[in-house]
Write an enzyme that holds these catalytic residues in place. Structure first.
Site, PDB file in Angstrom:
ATOM      1  N   ARG A 285       0.666  -1.199  -0.083  1.00 28.72           N
ATOM      2  CA  ARG A 285       0.077  -0.001  -0.081  1.00 28.72           C
ATOM      3  C   ARG A 285       0.854   1.428   0.005  1.00 28.72           C
ATOM      4  O   ARG A 285       0.665   2.369  -0.769  1.00 28.72           O
ATOM      5  CB  ARG A 285      -0.874   0.412   1.077  1.00 28.72           C
ATOM      6  CG  ARG A 285      -1.991  -1.192   1.413  1.00 28.72           C
ATOM      7  CD  ARG A 285      -3.042  -1.154   0.304  1.00 28.72           C
ATOM      8  NE  ARG A 285      -2.619  -1.554  -0.770  1.00 28.72           N
ATOM      9  CZ  ARG A 285      -2.350  -2.552  -1.160  1.00 28.72           C
ATOM     10  NH1 ARG A 285      -2.417  -3.746  -0.658  1.00 28.72           N
ATOM     11  NH2 ARG A 285      -1.828  -3.014  -2.483  1.00 28.72           N
TER      12      ARG A 285
ATOM     13  N   ASP B 212      -4.162   7.407   2.390  1.00 31.40           N
ATOM     14  CA  ASP B 212      -3.168   8.042   1.516  1.00 31.40           C
ATOM     15  C   ASP B 212      -3.097   9.605   1.813  1.00 31.40           C
ATOM     16  O   ASP B 212      -3.520   9.890   2.513  1.00 31.40           O
ATOM     17  CB  ASP B 212      -3.580   7.853  -0.022  1.00 31.40           C
ATOM     18  CG  ASP B 212      -4.987   8.583  -0.344  1.00 31.40           C
ATOM     19  OD1 ASP B 212      -4.875   9.778  -0.033  1.00 31.40           O
ATOM     20  OD2 ASP B 212      -5.962   7.817  -0.709  1.00 31.40           O
TER      21      ASP B 212
ATOM     22  N   HIS C  36      -8.394   7.232  10.215  1.00 31.15           N
ATOM     23  CA  HIS C  36      -8.054   6.001  10.145  1.00 31.15           C
ATOM     24  C   HIS C  36      -6.531   5.550  10.096  1.00 31.15           C
ATOM     25  O   HIS C  36      -6.044   4.502   9.637  1.00 31.15           O
ATOM     26  CB  HIS C  36      -8.822   5.196   9.180  1.00 31.15           C
ATOM     27  CG  HIS C  36     -10.091   5.036   9.414  1.00 31.15           C
ATOM     28  ND1 HIS C  36     -11.260   4.503   8.255  1.00 31.15           N
ATOM     29  CD2 HIS C  36     -11.014   5.098  10.467  1.00 31.15           C
ATOM     30  CE1 HIS C  36     -12.289   4.549   9.166  1.00 31.15           C
ATOM     31  NE2 HIS C  36     -12.482   4.916  10.244  1.00 31.15           N
TER      32      HIS C  36
HETATM   33  P1  NAD Z   1     -15.338   2.257   0.385  1.00 36.81           P
HETATM   34  O1  NAD Z   1     -14.363   1.436  -0.401  1.00 36.81           O
HETATM   35  O2  NAD Z   1     -16.443   1.332   1.506  1.00 36.81           O
HETATM   36  O3  NAD Z   1     -16.386   3.018  -0.603  1.00 36.81           O
HETATM   37  C1  NAD Z   1     -16.120   3.736  -1.651  1.00 36.81           C
HETATM   38  C2  NAD Z   1     -17.224   4.709  -2.116  1.00 36.81           C
HETATM   39  O4  NAD Z   1     -16.742   5.511  -3.106  1.00 36.81           O
HETATM   40  C3  NAD Z   1     -18.454   4.031  -2.645  1.00 36.81           C
HETATM   41  O5  NAD Z   1     -19.631   4.653  -1.863  1.00 36.81           O
HETATM   42  C4  NAD Z   1     -18.243   4.235  -3.980  1.00 36.81           C
HETATM   43  O6  NAD Z   1     -19.684   4.409  -4.755  1.00 36.81           O
HETATM   44  C5  NAD Z   1     -17.588   5.600  -4.196  1.00 36.81           C
HETATM   45  N1  NAD Z   1     -16.726   5.662  -5.247  1.00 36.81           N
HETATM   46  C6  NAD Z   1     -16.065   4.849  -6.142  1.00 36.81           C
HETATM   47  N2  NAD Z   1     -15.297   5.448  -7.139  1.00 36.81           N
HETATM   48  C7  NAD Z   1     -15.666   6.790  -7.081  1.00 36.81           C
HETATM   49  C8  NAD Z   1     -15.535   8.087  -7.798  1.00 36.81           C
HETATM   50  N3  NAD Z   1     -14.521   7.974  -8.690  1.00 36.81           N
HETATM   51  N4  NAD Z   1     -15.992   9.201  -7.470  1.00 36.81           N
HETATM   52  C9  NAD Z   1     -16.667   9.214  -6.261  1.00 36.81           C
HETATM   53  N5  NAD Z   1     -17.173   8.088  -5.505  1.00 36.81           N
HETATM   54  C10 NAD Z   1     -16.713   7.183  -5.878  1.00 36.81           C
HETATM   55  O7  NAD Z   1     -14.850   3.307   1.259  1.00 36.81           O
HETATM   56  P2  NAD Z   1     -14.799   4.050   2.681  1.00 36.81           P
HETATM   57  O8  NAD Z   1     -16.198   4.336   2.952  1.00 36.81           O
HETATM   58  O9  NAD Z   1     -13.652   5.164   2.553  1.00 36.81           O
HETATM   59  O10 NAD Z   1     -14.375   2.766   3.695  1.00 36.81           O
HETATM   60  C11 NAD Z   1     -13.146   2.103   3.374  1.00 36.81           C
HETATM   61  C12 NAD Z   1     -12.293   2.065   4.496  1.00 36.81           C
HETATM   62  O11 NAD Z   1     -11.005   1.357   3.851  1.00 36.81           O
HETATM   63  C13 NAD Z   1     -11.561   3.364   5.057  1.00 36.81           C
HETATM   64  O12 NAD Z   1     -11.857   3.361   6.257  1.00 36.81           O
HETATM   65  C14 NAD Z   1     -10.087   3.601   4.749  1.00 36.81           C
HETATM   66  O13 NAD Z   1      -9.247   3.352   5.800  1.00 36.81           O
HETATM   67  C15 NAD Z   1      -9.712   2.143   3.852  1.00 36.81           C
HETATM   68  N6  NAD Z   1      -9.364   2.313   2.484  1.00 36.81           N
HETATM   69  C16 NAD Z   1      -8.384   3.478   1.994  1.00 36.81           C
HETATM   70  C17 NAD Z   1      -8.165   3.794   0.724  1.00 36.81           C
HETATM   71  C18 NAD Z   1      -7.272   5.049   0.510  1.00 36.81           C
HETATM   72  O14 NAD Z   1      -6.520   5.432   1.474  1.00 36.81           O
HETATM   73  N7  NAD Z   1      -7.004   5.247  -0.509  1.00 36.81           N
HETATM   74  C19 NAD Z   1      -8.412   2.717  -0.120  1.00 36.81           C
HETATM   75  C20 NAD Z   1      -9.215   1.771   0.300  1.00 36.81           C
HETATM   76  C21 NAD Z   1      -9.564   1.374   1.463  1.00 36.81           C
END
Ligand code: NAD
Length: 241
Positions: free
Chosen positions: A59, A98, A113
């Site tokens: 990651r 991130d 988180h």
């Molecule tokens: P989630 O993965 O549960 O949900 C993602 C949401 O983003 C969905 O509702 C989806 O419809 C929406 N989505 C997807 N693509 C999109 C776009 N292009 N534009 C707008 N919306 C879009 O995410 P969450 O609710 O943040 O929960 C996941 C947990 O996992 C977090 O607590 C986090 O700690 C961790 N996580 C972090 C990352 C990161 O840091 N980038 C990535 C994956 C998971």
């Protein structure tokens, strides 16, 4: 209609999807092909620390290779504009690990988180910026123990800065949720707190979240389009008065 002063913005994995970082529970309960219990719980870490360290080592590599997209940059612009004096407070509460908000120019960011580019020493409690690997058991820069783990809040652990977050929500008049599924508590409950505080609530998401009905307004589409358009609306002086 621009009487907005204090803003709280909650972001989730969806805002970073267009930067190439995969979301979490894209209907299968997996994160990068791993079950959540395996890589995002203290029990999973106790069972197989090597697998979990390798997962977060990857990651870290992915985060460093990713670039902020137009949504991160728009929030960075909003944060800087809002800091100029005549406005109220602004806080970006992110569930993401991130650092794309910071690299998109935002300053007032709270990682509830934890952070991918941070390590936490379970021997002395130090939290240190970490860009390399942890699977090889490097010594803690503070105490020397080989006891560093990812500085990530796993399921069953207490998110960071909850008091500060709830205080900001209680004082906000606009709450905006961007790219989060509404599946992970306590963040999923923030919209109700904001409504209770009398704030207007807005959801920006690709598809309706689980708590969508609790928002005053939902706009559907990719974050890279919806967020810059919303920020433009908010900052456009023609919208005021
Ligand atoms: P989630 O993965 O549960 O949900 C993602 C949401 O983003 C969905 O509702 C989806 O419809 C929406 N989505 C997807 N693509 C999109 C776009 N292009 N534009 C707008 N919306 C879009 O995410 P969450 O609710 O943040 O929960 C996941 C947990 O996992 C977090 O607590 C986090 O700690 C961790 N996580 C972090 C990352 C990161 O840091 N980038 C990535 C994956 C998971």
């Amino acid at each position: 209609m621009n009487a907005v002063r204090n803003i709280v913005i909650l972001t989730g994995a969806g805002i970073s999807a267009e930067s190439g970082l995969r979301t979490f529970r894209a209907d299968d309960g997996l994160w990068e092909d791993h079950p959540i219990e395996q890589v995002a719980t203290p029990e999973g870490f106790a069972r197989d620390p090597d697998l979990v360290q390798r997962f977060y080592d990857q990651r870290r590599t992915d985060i460093r290779a990713a670039r902020p997209n137009a949504a991160h940059e728009a929030l960075g612009r909003l944060d800087q504009e809002w800091a100029k004096g005549e406005h109220g407070d602004l806080l970006i509460v992110t569930q993401n690990i991130d650092d794309l908000h910071e690299r998109g120019g935002a300053r007032r960011v709270l990682h509830m988180h934890g952070e991918g580019l941070s390590a936490w020493c379970t021997a002395c409690g130090a939290r240190v910026r970490w860009e390399g690997t942890l699977r090889d058991g490097p010594p803690c820069p503070s105490c020397g123990a080989a006891a560093l783990r990812p500085d990530i809040v796993w399921f069953g652990e207490m998110p960071y800065a909850m008091e500060r977050i709830f205080a900001a929500i209680a004082a906000c008049d606009l709450f905006v949720s961007i790219g989060t599924s509404g599946a992970v508590y306590p963040a999923a409950g923030f919209v109700q707190e904001a409504s209770r505080a009398g704030a207007r609530t807005l959801e920006l998401n690709l598809e309706r979240s689980l708590g969508s009905a609790m928002f005053d307004e939902t706009r559907l589409g990719p974050a890279s389009e919806l967020v810059p358009a919303w920020v433009d609306d908010l900052l456009d002086p023609r919208e005021t008065g």
